[in-house]
Design a protein around this motif. Sequence first.
Motif, PDB file in Angstrom:
ATOM      1  N   CYS A 175      -5.635  -3.360   3.399  1.00  0.00           N
ATOM      2  CA  CYS A 175      -4.882  -3.729   4.600  1.00  0.00           C
ATOM      3  C   CYS A 175      -4.350  -5.153   4.466  1.00  0.00           C
ATOM      4  O   CYS A 175      -5.086  -6.071   4.080  1.00  0.00           O
ATOM      5  CB  CYS A 175      -5.798  -3.618   5.824  1.00  0.00           C
ATOM      6  SG  CYS A 175      -5.025  -4.114   7.370  1.00  0.00           S
ATOM      7  N   ILE A 176      -3.062  -5.354   4.786  1.00  0.00           N
ATOM      8  CA  ILE A 176      -2.459  -6.683   4.709  1.00  0.00           C
ATOM      9  C   ILE A 176      -2.381  -7.334   6.096  1.00  0.00           C
ATOM     10  O   ILE A 176      -1.758  -8.387   6.254  1.00  0.00           O
ATOM     11  CB  ILE A 176      -1.064  -6.633   4.073  1.00  0.00           C
ATOM     12  CG1 ILE A 176      -0.119  -5.738   4.884  1.00  0.00           C
ATOM     13  CG2 ILE A 176      -1.162  -6.133   2.629  1.00  0.00           C
ATOM     14  CD1 ILE A 176       1.324  -5.782   4.402  1.00  0.00           C
ATOM     15  N   SER A 177      -2.990  -6.703   7.097  1.00  0.00           N
ATOM     16  CA  SER A 177      -3.064  -7.257   8.453  1.00  0.00           C
ATOM     17  C   SER A 177      -1.693  -7.601   9.022  1.00  0.00           C
ATOM     18  O   SER A 177      -1.505  -8.633   9.663  1.00  0.00           O
ATOM     19  CB  SER A 177      -3.967  -8.505   8.456  1.00  0.00           C
ATOM     20  OG  SER A 177      -4.355  -8.853   9.769  1.00  0.00           O
ATOM     21  N   CYS A 178      -0.728  -6.702   8.806  1.00  0.00           N
ATOM     22  CA  CYS A 178       0.621  -6.936   9.337  1.00  0.00           C
ATOM     23  C   CYS A 178       0.729  -6.548  10.808  1.00  0.00           C
ATOM     24  O   CYS A 178       1.680  -6.922  11.484  1.00  0.00           O
ATOM     25  CB  CYS A 178       1.644  -6.163   8.518  1.00  0.00           C
ATOM     26  SG  CYS A 178       1.525  -4.356   8.687  1.00  0.00           S
ATOM     27  N   LEU A 187      -8.457   1.899   0.481  1.00  0.00           N
ATOM     28  CA  LEU A 187      -8.154   3.082   1.293  1.00  0.00           C
ATOM     29  C   LEU A 187      -8.902   3.031   2.621  1.00  0.00           C
ATOM     30  O   LEU A 187      -8.320   3.306   3.683  1.00  0.00           O
ATOM     31  CB  LEU A 187      -8.522   4.347   0.531  1.00  0.00           C
ATOM     32  CG  LEU A 187      -8.405   5.665   1.316  1.00  0.00           C
ATOM     33  CD1 LEU A 187      -6.980   5.908   1.761  1.00  0.00           C
ATOM     34  CD2 LEU A 187      -8.933   6.830   0.502  1.00  0.00           C
ATOM     35  N   TYR A 188     -10.155   2.699   2.569  1.00  0.00           N
ATOM     36  CA  TYR A 188     -10.999   2.641   3.771  1.00  0.00           C
ATOM     37  C   TYR A 188     -10.422   1.679   4.810  1.00  0.00           C
ATOM     38  O   TYR A 188     -10.334   2.002   6.003  1.00  0.00           O
ATOM     39  CB  TYR A 188     -12.397   2.221   3.357  1.00  0.00           C
ATOM     40  CG  TYR A 188     -13.374   1.973   4.473  1.00  0.00           C
ATOM     41  CD1 TYR A 188     -13.991   3.020   5.140  1.00  0.00           C
ATOM     42  CD2 TYR A 188     -13.710   0.671   4.838  1.00  0.00           C
ATOM     43  CE1 TYR A 188     -14.915   2.792   6.148  1.00  0.00           C
ATOM     44  CE2 TYR A 188     -14.627   0.431   5.848  1.00  0.00           C
ATOM     45  CZ  TYR A 188     -15.227   1.487   6.494  1.00  0.00           C
ATOM     46  OH  TYR A 188     -16.147   1.243   7.497  1.00  0.00           O
ATOM     47  N   GLY A 194     -23.632   2.132   7.849  1.00  0.00           N
ATOM     48  CA  GLY A 194     -22.516   1.384   8.408  1.00  0.00           C
ATOM     49  C   GLY A 194     -21.185   2.079   8.188  1.00  0.00           C
ATOM     50  O   GLY A 194     -20.357   2.190   9.101  1.00  0.00           O
ATOM     51  N   TYR A 195     -20.981   2.572   6.969  1.00  0.00           N
ATOM     52  CA  TYR A 195     -19.745   3.317   6.685  1.00  0.00           C
ATOM     53  C   TYR A 195     -19.685   4.600   7.517  1.00  0.00           C
ATOM     54  O   TYR A 195     -18.629   4.950   8.064  1.00  0.00           O
ATOM     55  CB  TYR A 195     -19.670   3.660   5.198  1.00  0.00           C
ATOM     56  CG  TYR A 195     -19.106   2.565   4.341  1.00  0.00           C
ATOM     57  CD1 TYR A 195     -17.748   2.285   4.318  1.00  0.00           C
ATOM     58  CD2 TYR A 195     -19.947   1.782   3.541  1.00  0.00           C
ATOM     59  CE1 TYR A 195     -17.232   1.272   3.526  1.00  0.00           C
ATOM     60  CE2 TYR A 195     -19.442   0.766   2.745  1.00  0.00           C
ATOM     61  CZ  TYR A 195     -18.080   0.516   2.746  1.00  0.00           C
ATOM     62  OH  TYR A 195     -17.571  -0.494   1.958  1.00  0.00           O
TER      63      TYR A 195
END
Length: 211
Positions: free
Chosen positions: A50-53, A102-103, A146-147
Amino acid sequence: MAKKIVVVNAGPRAGFNTDTLLKEAAKGCEDAGAEVVRYDLFKLERYTGCISCFGCKKEQNKGHCICRDGLTQVLDDIRKADGLIMGSPNYLSNFTASFRALYERLVFQSLTYNVETPCCNQNVIPVLLIMTSNAPDTAYTELLNGYKDTLDKFVGPTNVLVSGDTLQLKDYSKTDWELSFFDPEHKKERHETVFPQECKKAYEMGKALLA
């Protein structure tokens, strides 16, 4: 119409533990009448986590990661699937970086930051999460819980299969160093006696995904 199951291999080694368990789980799905679509993350075109866009936090993109790369088709297929199987070896006390990429994107696209409705995923599906590890089966229980908790909330009800104390090499003597953390002969014996049972369990858990 046959149900569609997406199988994701987040390990790099063909024919070894993770790959073998995923194939058995997939066979269980197929024998139950499902269509299986498989992805090997190490063979995909370049991708990132994730690039947190925050593009997925806009109504027009609700529940969809807008980053376009090697993971796009995987995420698209999971959104249309009837079940998901993911497998990864344990690297340095966690899943592989490929799995994490992916997660992150699978989960974050459905996270709303809204207390009343924290998840916007509209396709809740059963998940089978497989981890293989050089350590004993119980070494990463807290990590896996946790997952599981997160996948339960943002993808669907998740079952976990762990194969620990795995045989990493067919012949440990070909390494230059003395690997004194464990007994290679013990690992070989376990691979010949216990691992086949875990393969059968993977098959049954894959088949049960269609129940």
